[in-house]
Design an enzyme around this catalytic site. Structure first.
Site, PDB file in Angstrom:
ATOM      1  N   TYR A  34       0.817  -1.215   0.000  1.00 56.05           N
ATOM      2  CA  TYR A  34       0.000   0.000   0.000  1.00 56.05           C
ATOM      3  C   TYR A  34       0.849   1.263   0.000  1.00 56.05           C
ATOM      4  CZ  TYR A  34      -3.787  -3.272   0.641  1.00 56.05           C
ATOM      5  OH  TYR A  34      -4.669  -4.304   0.437  1.00 56.05           O
TER       6      TYR A  34
ATOM      7  N   HIS B  56     -16.537  -9.368 -11.359  1.00 55.35           N
ATOM      8  CA  HIS B  56     -15.363  -9.166 -10.505  1.00 55.35           C
ATOM      9  C   HIS B  56     -14.111  -9.772 -11.156  1.00 55.35           C
ATOM     10  CE1 HIS B  56     -13.018  -8.926  -6.751  1.00 55.35           C
ATOM     11  NE2 HIS B  56     -12.554 -10.119  -7.112  1.00 55.35           N
ATOM     12  N   GLU B  57     -14.229 -11.026 -11.576  1.00 53.57           N
ATOM     13  CA  GLU B  57     -13.071 -11.703 -12.181  1.00 53.57           C
ATOM     14  C   GLU B  57     -12.701 -11.064 -13.520  1.00 53.57           C
ATOM     15  OE1 GLU B  57     -11.342 -13.664 -10.406  1.00 53.57           O
ATOM     16  OE2 GLU B  57     -12.852 -13.815  -8.819  1.00 53.57           O
TER      17      GLU B  57
ATOM     18  N   HIS C  23      -8.857 -17.687   1.885  1.00 52.56           N
ATOM     19  CA  HIS C  23      -7.646 -16.872   1.815  1.00 52.56           C
ATOM     20  C   HIS C  23      -6.654 -17.154   2.929  1.00 52.56           C
ATOM     21  CE1 HIS C  23     -10.827 -15.080  -0.546  1.00 52.56           C
ATOM     22  NE2 HIS C  23      -9.933 -14.369  -1.220  1.00 52.56           N
TER      23      HIS C  23
ATOM     24  N   ARG D  82      -7.246  -6.146   0.971  1.00 51.59           N
ATOM     25  CA  ARG D  82      -7.569  -5.671  -0.377  1.00 51.59           C
ATOM     26  C   ARG D  82      -9.081  -5.557  -0.607  1.00 51.59           C
ATOM     27  NH1 ARG D  82      -4.926 -10.310  -3.829  1.00 51.59           N
ATOM     28  NH2 ARG D  82      -3.231  -9.806  -2.404  1.00 51.59           N
TER      29      ARG D  82
HETATM   30  C1  KAW Z   1     -16.139 -10.586  -3.036  1.00 51.48           C
HETATM   31  C2  KAW Z   1     -15.516  -9.827  -4.016  1.00 51.48           C
HETATM   32  C3  KAW Z   1     -16.308  -9.345  -5.059  1.00 51.48           C
HETATM   33  C4  KAW Z   1     -17.668  -9.586  -5.106  1.00 51.48           C
HETATM   34  C5  KAW Z   1     -18.311 -10.324  -4.147  1.00 51.48           C
HETATM   35  C6  KAW Z   1     -17.526 -10.837  -3.115  1.00 51.48           C
HETATM   36  N1  KAW Z   1     -17.850 -11.561  -2.078  1.00 51.48           N
HETATM   37  C7  KAW Z   1     -16.735 -11.799  -1.348  1.00 51.48           C
HETATM   38  C8  KAW Z   1     -15.687 -11.215  -1.912  1.00 51.48           C
HETATM   39  C9  KAW Z   1     -14.286 -11.214  -1.422  1.00 51.48           C
HETATM   40  C10 KAW Z   1     -13.515 -12.467  -1.797  1.00 51.48           C
HETATM   41  C11 KAW Z   1     -14.100 -13.690  -1.093  1.00 51.48           C
HETATM   42  O1  KAW Z   1     -14.655 -14.563  -1.779  1.00 51.48           O
HETATM   43  O2  KAW Z   1     -13.979 -13.776   0.111  1.00 51.48           O
HETATM   44  N2  KAW Z   1     -13.509 -12.646  -3.213  1.00 51.48           N
HETATM   45  C12 KAW Z   1     -12.671 -13.492  -3.830  1.00 51.48           C
HETATM   46  O3  KAW Z   1     -11.867 -14.159  -3.208  1.00 51.48           O
HETATM   47  C13 KAW Z   1     -12.724 -13.571  -5.348  1.00 51.48           C
HETATM   48  C14 KAW Z   1     -11.468 -14.246  -5.923  1.00 51.48           C
HETATM   49  C15 KAW Z   1     -10.383 -13.286  -6.394  1.00 51.48           C
HETATM   50  O4  KAW Z   1     -10.746 -12.753  -7.636  1.00 51.48           O
HETATM   51  O5  KAW Z   1     -10.293 -12.179  -5.554  1.00 51.48           O
HETATM   52  C16 KAW Z   1      -9.037 -14.019  -6.525  1.00 51.48           C
HETATM   53  C17 KAW Z   1      -8.571 -14.625  -5.161  1.00 51.48           C
HETATM   54  C18 KAW Z   1      -7.296 -15.307  -5.328  1.00 51.48           C
HETATM   55  C19 KAW Z   1      -6.130 -14.641  -5.011  1.00 51.48           C
HETATM   56  C20 KAW Z   1      -4.931 -15.304  -5.143  1.00 51.48           C
HETATM   57  C21 KAW Z   1      -4.897 -16.608  -5.579  1.00 51.48           C
HETATM   58  C22 KAW Z   1      -6.071 -17.258  -5.870  1.00 51.48           C
HETATM   59  C23 KAW Z   1      -7.291 -16.608  -5.739  1.00 51.48           C
HETATM   60  N3  KAW Z   1      -8.049 -13.032  -6.893  1.00 51.48           N
HETATM   61  C24 KAW Z   1      -7.499 -13.011  -8.129  1.00 51.48           C
HETATM   62  O6  KAW Z   1      -7.774 -13.856  -8.945  1.00 51.48           O
HETATM   63  C25 KAW Z   1      -6.557 -11.932  -8.434  1.00 51.48           C
HETATM   64  C26 KAW Z   1      -6.245 -11.640  -9.734  1.00 51.48           C
HETATM   65  C27 KAW Z   1      -5.365 -10.620 -10.020  1.00 51.48           C
HETATM   66  C28 KAW Z   1      -4.746  -9.910  -9.035  1.00 51.48           C
HETATM   67  C29 KAW Z   1      -5.043 -10.183  -7.699  1.00 51.48           C
HETATM   68  C30 KAW Z   1      -5.946 -11.204  -7.425  1.00 51.48           C
HETATM   69 ZN    ZN Z   2     -10.613 -10.721  -6.910  1.00 50.49          ZN
END
Ligand code: KAW
Ligand code: ZN
Length: 874
Positions: free
Chosen positions: A222, A379-380, A514, A523
């Protein structure tokens, strides 16, 4: 997360068009030129390595098997070796890299150095152990199956989609409880044993980078010294709104689950429609404010219209391109995994991938046809759009401006997609449904708040929890209170309690993706706040929002087809992490700070409605604190009180000293006013204590209980102010009279200026003239005692009144309380009885001797006249 780091590090070269800009300064130091050549080579090699590793990771995540796991681990070690090599080169060749003239070069090397140090922190064997450990935890999470509620022998239920679906639709409390317990026991429990060693490794790596621990290491992303404080402040701003939501939802849940909602005000964590109670949109139907009005849950519509996961991604792609943003490339459609395969294990938790070759971008998501997943699809897709926008940056800057930015892109667009207006436009909401009325807006805003506002404390506490573990706060309290600390924060921030009893056998934090997957979580909190700042700015750009026009509120804005909004967004995304995030934010919003005003404004009508509604339902926002939390609050309260009262006490003593050493009206007034001050303060403290800590007697810490006991016995300060004033005045009057009484001399009756000290004391001690002694005794008793008899009567009355206010029967009982013994009176009596014979022997002996001196004063009764014993008061 290693594959993503790979994605970030690689790809810098390949074509000169996007290679690191060469310095135009002809005087540029030769080393800087050399550095650029080095970086180009680094970029080429690292993008190749990154591609290899991302591929191995993908192959594993989309097909969990021993073999794919082995290859994944091998590749990650290969990659670490490469990073180590780079690190060695940098440290030998570019020792003065911090002094390069070009700030972009300095920034680049700083970032590469951190990645290099991380890889070099552990010897290969231990690095392998660490990678294996993480892999094991993530595998437990992704492959665990649980048993069904209706049939204990059916044990093939996975989180996605089975448990998620039950948590979403079931209203059977027992079933929800079962599912919740199965998942938390079977995933968290087994992960627990790996977590401590994981913490050790993570801290070791952080320390080798000169960070205090892994929590601080995460926060480096950050690029702000005050990030923790800033986040806390954002939370404090939003907390009252969360508590209103919590109170409203709790009241509504009581209608469905009755006795589950108890006095303590906490909501059991299994009733909120989501395994982690992190967002609550799935219980919308239980809490809908105006059931007869339209709602935006379009799941049924999607199903009716035959939506597929692919169609959901196409809809999303169409929205992105309508803004003039980059379409998903053909490789994306060909290679992504958009549905859960039936024939193999996969990591179902959604993710977006960059293969570092500027062509290959993928999403892996076990998509289900629901409104919730439609949002996740956006989101993705937001992640991939970011990848596409910054793909021409040097590898090291191909990253979000900060991690929250990456999470916010797709969500920002989804804020438009999900408006009733847009849903109508894409045919998911019947065009005849009225949507512009107040009630429909409140319905809509509540459903949004169930997703966004309910999430906030969760988004904050996951990392607060891990910061406390990384920095030793948790272990240092007790050898192992990982799970207790988790529930302490769940209670404190979210107002939740576990549905079944938990212990230190459990590791409930480990049941959230996570945590075992080693993904920083702050984040998402950041994203939830800044996506509304982005939304506001893009909506202004699109002319869809006008703060002055009530017909264009922020929550109705849909930026669909606005190229102006799209290019503003793209300008920020394309910068990647080449500049500190406040600069990027400035480009996108004109602001350079995170700020809760946009999210507050978006939800303003709902916040007002909730406040009113809770008042109507007589719901008080908030919940009981746990005894432990109360105790630590109480401790800090006492510290404050201690400081304040020692200051006040000092002031009073100075005034009392001044008075005692110079009795005059002025000093008397000052003394009285200070003592009144202290009495007021004690009363305030007492009031605070009884309202804030009414149960202090039940605290576990005996020292604390003792302190509270002392400060809650007020003594005379318990009197109402005017009575207290009278009491203090009476006391002063009496002591003043005592100290200033003068009597007349025996030898010279006209001299009437003898004081107790030293004159009378001296006479009593030295004179053997019975008449003189009698005179002095009588004078003193008549003149000092006599006149205060009335005052004393009043004093007794008022001080008994104070004692009663302290729950004692009279002042004597209050005094005795200071000895903290029930039997004190009897004990003293017993002592007296033991010593009495000795006293009587003394008495008889002295009486005999005195008879020799004052013979005729003694009668048969055996009593000694009180004036013959040398001391005035006897
Ligand atoms: C959330 C976010 C958006 C909309 C609704 C939601 N509900 C809850 C959340 C927060 C969180 C969760 O499910 O607790 N959401 C996610 O985890 C979505 C997955 C991700 O897109 O954030 C994914 C997580 C991840 C990180 C590292 C390794 C494997 C999975 N992040 C990414 O794919 C990603 C891509 C590029 C840069 C940084 C992260
Ligand atoms: Zn994400």
């Amino acid at each position: 997360m290693e594959w993503r780091e790979v994605a970030i590090i690689s790809l810098w070269l390949i074509a000169c068009a996007y290679s690191f800009p060469s310095g135009s300064d002809p005087l540029e130091n030769g080393l800087e030129t050399e550095a650029r050549v080095f970086l180009e080579e680094y970029d080429r090699r690292s993008s190749e390595k990154c591609f290899k590793q991302a591929s191995a990771n993908w192959n594993y995540a989309t097909d969990i098997r021993e073999e794919t796991e082995k290859i994944k681990l091998q590749e990650s070690l290969e990659y670490a070796k490469f990073q180590k090599e780079i690190w060695n080169n940098i440290t030998t060749q570019f020792k003065i890299r911090d002094n390069f003239k070009d700030p972009a070069l300095v920034r680049t090397f700083k970032k590469i150095a951190i990645i290099g140090t991380s890889a070099s922190a552990l010897p290969e064997e231990r690095l392998k152990e660490f990678q294996q450990l993480k892999s094991t935890m993530a595998k437990i999470y992704s492959t665990t199956k649980t048993c069904a509620y209706e049939d204990a022998t059916k044990c093939d239920l996975s989180l996605d989609p089975d448990l998620t679906e039950i948590m979403k639709v079931s209203r059977d409390e027992q079933q929800l409880r079962h599912v919740w317990k199965e998942w938390h026991d079977k995933v968290g429990g087994p992960i627990r044993q790996y977590y401590k060693p994981y913490v050790g490794f993570s801290n070791e790596i952080a320390k080798s980078n000169n960070f205090s621990d892994a929590g601080a290491f995460w926060l480096r992303e950050y690029e702000s010294e005050t990030i923790k404080e800033d986040i806390e402040q954002l939370w404090q701003t939003l907390k009252p709104f969360y508590q209103q939501m919590h109170a409203y939802v709790r009241a509504k849940l009581r209608d469905t689950y009755g006795g589950q909602i108890t006095e303590d005000g906490l909501i059991p964590a299994h009733l909120l429609g989501n395994m982690w109670a992190q967002s609550w949109e799935n219980i919308y139907s239980l809490v809908v404010p105006f059931p007869e009005k339209a709602s935006i849950d379009v799941t049924d519509q999607m199903k009716q219209q035959g939506y597929t996961p692919l169609k959901m991604f196409q809809i999303s792609d169409e929205f992105f391109t309508s803004l003039g943003l980059i379409p998903m490339p053909p490789e994306f459609w060909k290679e992504s995994l958009l549905e859960k395969p039936k024939d193999r294990e996969v990591v179902c938790h959604a993710s977006a991938w960059d293969f570092c070759n500027r062509k290959d971008f993928r999403i892996k998501q076990c998509t289900v046809v629901t409104t919730e997943d439609l949002i996740t699809v956006h989101h993705e897709m937001g992640h991939v759009q970011y990848y596409l926008q910054y793909k021409d940056q040097p590898m090291i800057f191909r990253r979000g401006a900060n991690p929250g930015f990456h999470e916010a892109v797709g969500d920002t667009l989804a804020l438009s997609v999900i408006t009733p207006k847009h849903l109508k436009e894409i045919g998911l909401l019947d065009s005849s449904t009225p949507i512009d009325d107040y009630e429909t807006s409140i319905n809509f805003l509540l459903s949004m708040a169930l997703e966004k506002i309910a999430f906030l404390p969760f988004g904050y506490l996951i990392d607060k929890y891990r910061w406390d573990i990384f920095d030793g706060t948790v272990d240092s309290v007790e050898p192992s209170n990982y799970n207790a600390h988790w529930w302490k924060l769940r209670r404190e921030y979210q107002g939740l309690k576990p549905p079944v009893e938990r212990s230190e056998e459990n590791f409930d934090a480990g049941a959230k993706y996570h945590v075992p997957a080693d993904v920083e979580y702050l984040r998402y909190f950041v994203s939830k706040v800044i996506q509304f700042q982005f939304h506001r700015s893009l909506c202004l750009e699109a002319g869809q929002y006008d703060p002055e026009d009530p017909r264009k509120p922020l929550h109705n804005c849909d930026i669909y087809r606005s190229k102006a909004a799209g290019s503003k967004l793209a300008a920020g995304l394309a910068m990647g992490s080449s500049r500190p995030w406040p600069e990027v934010m400035k480009v996108m919003t004109g602001q350079d700070k995170m700020d809760a005003s946009a999210i507050r404004e978006y939800f303003k009508p709902l916040e007002d409605w909730l406040i009113l509604q809770n008042a109507k339902l007589a719901q008080t926002p908030g919940w009981q604190k746990s005894k432990n939390d109360l105790e630590s609050d109480a401790r800090s309260y006492l510290e404050q009180v201690d400081q304040l009262s020692s200051q006040k006490c000092y002031e009073l003593f100075v005034a009392e000293w001044a008075y005692a050493t110079d009795i005059n009206d002025e000093n008397e007034k000052t003394k009285l006013s200070f003592s009144l001050d202290i009495a007021k303060l004690s009363k305030e403290i007492w009031q605070n204590v009884t309202t804030t800590f009414p149960l202090w007697r039940e605290f576990k810490d005996p020292d604390l209980v003792r302190k509270f006991k002392t400060i809650t016995i007020l003594g005379s300060a318990a009197l109402p102010d005017d009575q207290y004033k009278k009491y203090a005045q009476l006391e002063t009057d009496m002591t003043k009279h005592y100290s200033t009484t003068k009597v007349c001399s025996f030898k010279n009756k006209k001299t009437c200026n003898l004081s107790l000290e030293p004159d009378l004391i001296k006479i009593m001690r030295e004179s053997r003239d019975e008449e003189e002694l009698r005179h002095v005794w009588t004078e003193w008793h008549d003149k000092s005692g006599g006149p205060i008899k009335q005052t004393y009567k009043q004093f007794v009355e008022i001080s008994n009144q104070a004692a009663k206010l302290n729950n004692f029967k009279d002042t004597g009982a209050l005094w005795l309380d200071g000895y903290e013994s029930e039997t004190f009176k009897d004990d003293v009596e017993e002592l007296w009885q033991t010593l009495k014979p000795l006293y009587q022997q003394m008495h008889a002996y002295v009486r005999a001797k005195l008879r020799n001196v004052y013979g005729d004063q003694f009668s048969d009764d055996g009593l000694i006249p009180a004036h013959l014993l040398g001391i005035c008061q006897y």
